[in-house]
Design a protein around this motif. Structure first.
Motif, PDB file in Angstrom:
ATOM      1  N   ALA A 335     -31.436  18.077  17.176  1.00 13.38           N
ATOM      2  CA  ALA A 335     -32.175  17.606  16.065  1.00 13.38           C
ATOM      3  C   ALA A 335     -33.065  18.558  15.321  1.00 13.38           C
ATOM      4  O   ALA A 335     -33.063  18.731  14.252  1.00 13.38           O
ATOM      5  CB  ALA A 335     -32.729  16.221  16.134  1.00 13.38           C
ATOM      6  N   ALA A 336     -33.603  19.608  16.229  1.00 15.59           N
ATOM      7  CA  ALA A 336     -34.184  20.650  15.635  1.00 15.59           C
ATOM      8  C   ALA A 336     -33.366  21.807  15.014  1.00 15.59           C
ATOM      9  O   ALA A 336     -33.725  22.135  13.845  1.00 15.59           O
ATOM     10  CB  ALA A 336     -34.857  21.492  16.807  1.00 15.59           C
ATOM     11  N   LEU A 337     -32.164  21.894  15.582  1.00 17.13           N
ATOM     12  CA  LEU A 337     -31.230  23.067  14.869  1.00 17.13           C
ATOM     13  C   LEU A 337     -30.588  22.271  13.684  1.00 17.13           C
ATOM     14  O   LEU A 337     -30.679  22.915  12.559  1.00 17.13           O
ATOM     15  CB  LEU A 337     -30.332  22.975  15.911  1.00 17.13           C
ATOM     16  CG  LEU A 337     -28.862  24.173  15.273  1.00 17.13           C
ATOM     17  CD1 LEU A 337     -29.721  25.403  14.989  1.00 17.13           C
ATOM     18  CD2 LEU A 337     -28.006  24.283  16.398  1.00 17.13           C
ATOM     19  N   GLU A 338     -30.298  20.984  13.541  1.00 15.17           N
ATOM     20  CA  GLU A 338     -29.757  20.125  12.231  1.00 15.17           C
ATOM     21  C   GLU A 338     -30.867  20.329  11.135  1.00 15.17           C
ATOM     22  O   GLU A 338     -30.690  20.742  10.084  1.00 15.17           O
ATOM     23  CB  GLU A 338     -29.624  18.844  12.657  1.00 15.17           C
ATOM     24  CG  GLU A 338     -29.081  18.266  11.508  1.00 15.17           C
ATOM     25  CD  GLU A 338     -28.830  16.738  11.865  1.00 15.17           C
ATOM     26  OE1 GLU A 338     -28.319  16.073  10.735  1.00 15.17           O
ATOM     27  OE2 GLU A 338     -29.162  16.320  12.847  1.00 15.17           O
ATOM     28  N   GLU A 339     -32.297  20.340  11.484  1.00 13.74           N
ATOM     29  CA  GLU A 339     -33.368  20.483  10.691  1.00 13.74           C
ATOM     30  C   GLU A 339     -33.380  21.864   9.892  1.00 13.74           C
ATOM     31  O   GLU A 339     -33.675  22.116   8.735  1.00 13.74           O
ATOM     32  CB  GLU A 339     -34.864  20.027  11.210  1.00 13.74           C
ATOM     33  CG  GLU A 339     -35.857  20.010  10.173  1.00 13.74           C
ATOM     34  CD  GLU A 339     -35.769  18.862   8.965  1.00 13.74           C
ATOM     35  OE1 GLU A 339     -36.396  19.323   7.865  1.00 13.74           O
ATOM     36  OE2 GLU A 339     -34.847  18.113   9.178  1.00 13.74           O
ATOM     37  N   GLY A 340     -33.264  22.659  11.105  1.00 19.32           N
ATOM     38  CA  GLY A 340     -33.628  24.229  10.819  1.00 19.32           C
ATOM     39  C   GLY A 340     -32.415  24.780   9.690  1.00 19.32           C
ATOM     40  O   GLY A 340     -32.911  25.592   8.963  1.00 19.32           O
ATOM     41  N   ARG A 341     -31.203  24.158   9.870  1.00 20.58           N
ATOM     42  CA  ARG A 341     -30.082  24.717   8.977  1.00 20.58           C
ATOM     43  C   ARG A 341     -30.403  24.504   7.432  1.00 20.58           C
ATOM     44  O   ARG A 341     -29.863  25.208   6.597  1.00 20.58           O
ATOM     45  CB  ARG A 341     -28.805  24.142   9.669  1.00 20.58           C
ATOM     46  CG  ARG A 341     -28.266  24.479  10.751  1.00 20.58           C
ATOM     47  CD  ARG A 341     -26.916  23.967  11.050  1.00 20.58           C
ATOM     48  NE  ARG A 341     -26.306  24.660  12.115  1.00 20.58           N
ATOM     49  CZ  ARG A 341     -25.974  23.905  13.119  1.00 20.58           C
ATOM     50  NH1 ARG A 341     -26.137  22.480  13.235  1.00 20.58           N
ATOM     51  NH2 ARG A 341     -25.245  24.623  14.190  1.00 20.58           N
ATOM     52  N   LYS A 342     -31.120  23.535   7.177  1.00 22.32           N
ATOM     53  CA  LYS A 342     -31.716  23.402   5.949  1.00 22.32           C
ATOM     54  C   LYS A 342     -32.243  24.562   5.129  1.00 22.32           C
ATOM     55  O   LYS A 342     -32.680  24.244   3.777  1.00 22.32           O
ATOM     56  CB  LYS A 342     -32.821  22.169   5.708  1.00 22.32           C
ATOM     57  CG  LYS A 342     -31.786  20.881   6.357  1.00 22.32           C
ATOM     58  CD  LYS A 342     -33.075  19.587   6.330  1.00 22.32           C
ATOM     59  CE  LYS A 342     -32.129  18.415   6.866  1.00 22.32           C
ATOM     60  NZ  LYS A 342     -33.285  17.075   6.710  1.00 22.32           N
ATOM     61  N   TYR A 343     -33.110  25.398   5.857  1.00 17.33           N
ATOM     62  CA  TYR A 343     -34.052  26.333   5.457  1.00 17.33           C
ATOM     63  C   TYR A 343     -33.493  27.548   5.375  1.00 17.33           C
ATOM     64  O   TYR A 343     -33.762  28.471   6.072  1.00 17.33           O
ATOM     65  CB  TYR A 343     -35.469  26.141   5.938  1.00 17.33           C
ATOM     66  CG  TYR A 343     -35.805  24.784   5.933  1.00 17.33           C
ATOM     67  CD1 TYR A 343     -36.613  24.169   4.684  1.00 17.33           C
ATOM     68  CD2 TYR A 343     -35.575  23.892   7.053  1.00 17.33           C
ATOM     69  CE1 TYR A 343     -36.991  23.191   4.872  1.00 17.33           C
ATOM     70  CE2 TYR A 343     -36.335  22.697   6.972  1.00 17.33           C
ATOM     71  CZ  TYR A 343     -36.751  22.162   5.968  1.00 17.33           C
ATOM     72  OH  TYR A 343     -37.253  20.920   5.944  1.00 17.33           O
TER      73      TYR A 343
END
Length: 362
Positions: A335-343
């Motif tokens: 979930a952290a990686l999924e969120e990080g990909r947005k930036y």
């Protein structure tokens, strides 16, 4: 376009890292990017080695760098004269100020080109009346998070454009992490300032060692600042030297992220912390205080754990909760990686360039 970005000094802080990364993206897109610090790093007690390294990175990516004045940064008249010389020499199409002092100097220098300003936090470190005094100088403000936008909207009638922060290259993980190491590696990254509340983090780490002794860990802190000696004294007084290590300035943050298992942040407040974005892109679950800027990135129980700010015992419980949940670790990492990909930097740079071009044509 000729773009001039203004920062306080060349340091390893989040705003300065963002400006450095954006400069490279502007240069790659064919623009003339100049990053100017208002004063040398030594004037404000920052590391001159970091200053040299950051300038070299910007220039290696095609940008230019400069220092406005070698004198006392509190000298507004001298600073305004130096700013006027800079404007006459460079003739920029747009200026982006990343510090309120730069806006003040631009106003005194009689700037005549569009000025964009970013306030990089969800709190003010200066009197709100400055927004009104400098209202005619700033063409548009950039809000880096919803809470930063709300703060700006409450203080100024100038246009506000939301552009979230982004990381540079080298952080995006190939996939989520499966397990934590033993001992688990906790990492904190950021300037050693009161905002980051490192004394509470250190106290919480010492408490967590006693609360969950069957879950060994060590905490490394990458960053430097005026309170380093006081923090080391606190570590020594708590007998936490085997648990907490102050690394000082580091130019290998991406490597530290790869070595870490968990990212920690105990700040009183944030804007949109670059280091946390880097951690999320590195697939690191986060333990952090539930404060402005952080809660837009971390969802409690999904990609990290949020704790009540300012309470060392509660923060220690959050650390132990993360360490004691190996079955949830892989899920939180994904979930952290999924969120990080947005930036992504290309999105961030493109949004800035669209704003600059619109203002320059107006």
């Amino acid at each position: 376009m000729k773009i001039v970005s203004l920062i306080t000094t060349f340091t390893s802080g989040g705003a300065e890292v963002l400006v450095s990364n954006l400069s490279g993206a502007f240069s790659a897109a064919g623009h003339d990017s100049l990053v100017v610090a208002l004063c040398p790093a030594s004037i404000v007690g920052n590391d001159t080695r970091t200053e040299t390294e950051q300038r070299a990175r910007i220039e290696a990516a095609g940008g230019r760098t400069g220092i406005l004045s070698t004198g006392d940064r509190r000298n507004l008249i001298g600073g305004a004269i130096a700013m006027r010389r800079l404007l006459r020499r460079e003739k920029p199409d747009v200026i982006h100020a990343h510090t309120i002092r730069a806006i003040l100097l631009l106003a005194l220098a009689g700037v005549s080109v569009p000025v964009v300003a970013t306030h990089h936090n969800s709190r003010l470190s200066f009197p709100p009346m400055l927004f009104r005094l400098l209202g005619k100088t700033v063409s548009a403000y950039v809000g880096i998070s919803d809470e930063c936008c709300d703060l700006l909207a409450s203080k100024t009638g100038t246009e506000i454009v939301k552009i979230v922060n982004a990381t540079g290259p080298g952080f995006l993980a190939d996939g989520p992490r499966k397990t934590m190491g033993s001992p688990a590696e906790l990492l904190a990254v950021g300037a050693l300032t009161d905002q980051k509340n490192y004394p509470m983090m250190i106290e919480a780490a010492a408490m967590a060692r006693a609360k969950c002794p069957d879950r060994p860990f060590r905490l490394r802190v990458a960053g430097n600042g005026a309170i380093r000696a006081a923090l080391q004294e606190k570590i020594d007084s708590l007998g936490a030297g085997q648990v907490v290590t102050l690394l000082g300035d580091c130019n290998n943050v991406a490597e530290l992220m790869r070595e870490a298992d968990i990212f920690v942040n105990a700040s009183h407040y944030e804007g949109m912390p670059i280091a946390m974005l880097e951690a999320l892109q590195s697939a690191l679950p986060v333990v952090a205080t539930n404060v402005a800027g952080t809660r837009e990135l971390v969802r409690d129980g999904e990609n990290g754990i949020l704790a009540k700010p300012g309470d060392a015992a509660i923060f220690a419980d959050a650390i132990c909760r993360m360490l004691s949940s190996p079955q949830d670790y892989a899920k939180m990492s994904a979930a952290a990686l999924e969120e990080g990909r947005k930036y992504r930097l290309d999105y961030c740079a493109g949004a800035h360039l669209q704003l600059y071009e619109r203002l320059a044509k107006a």
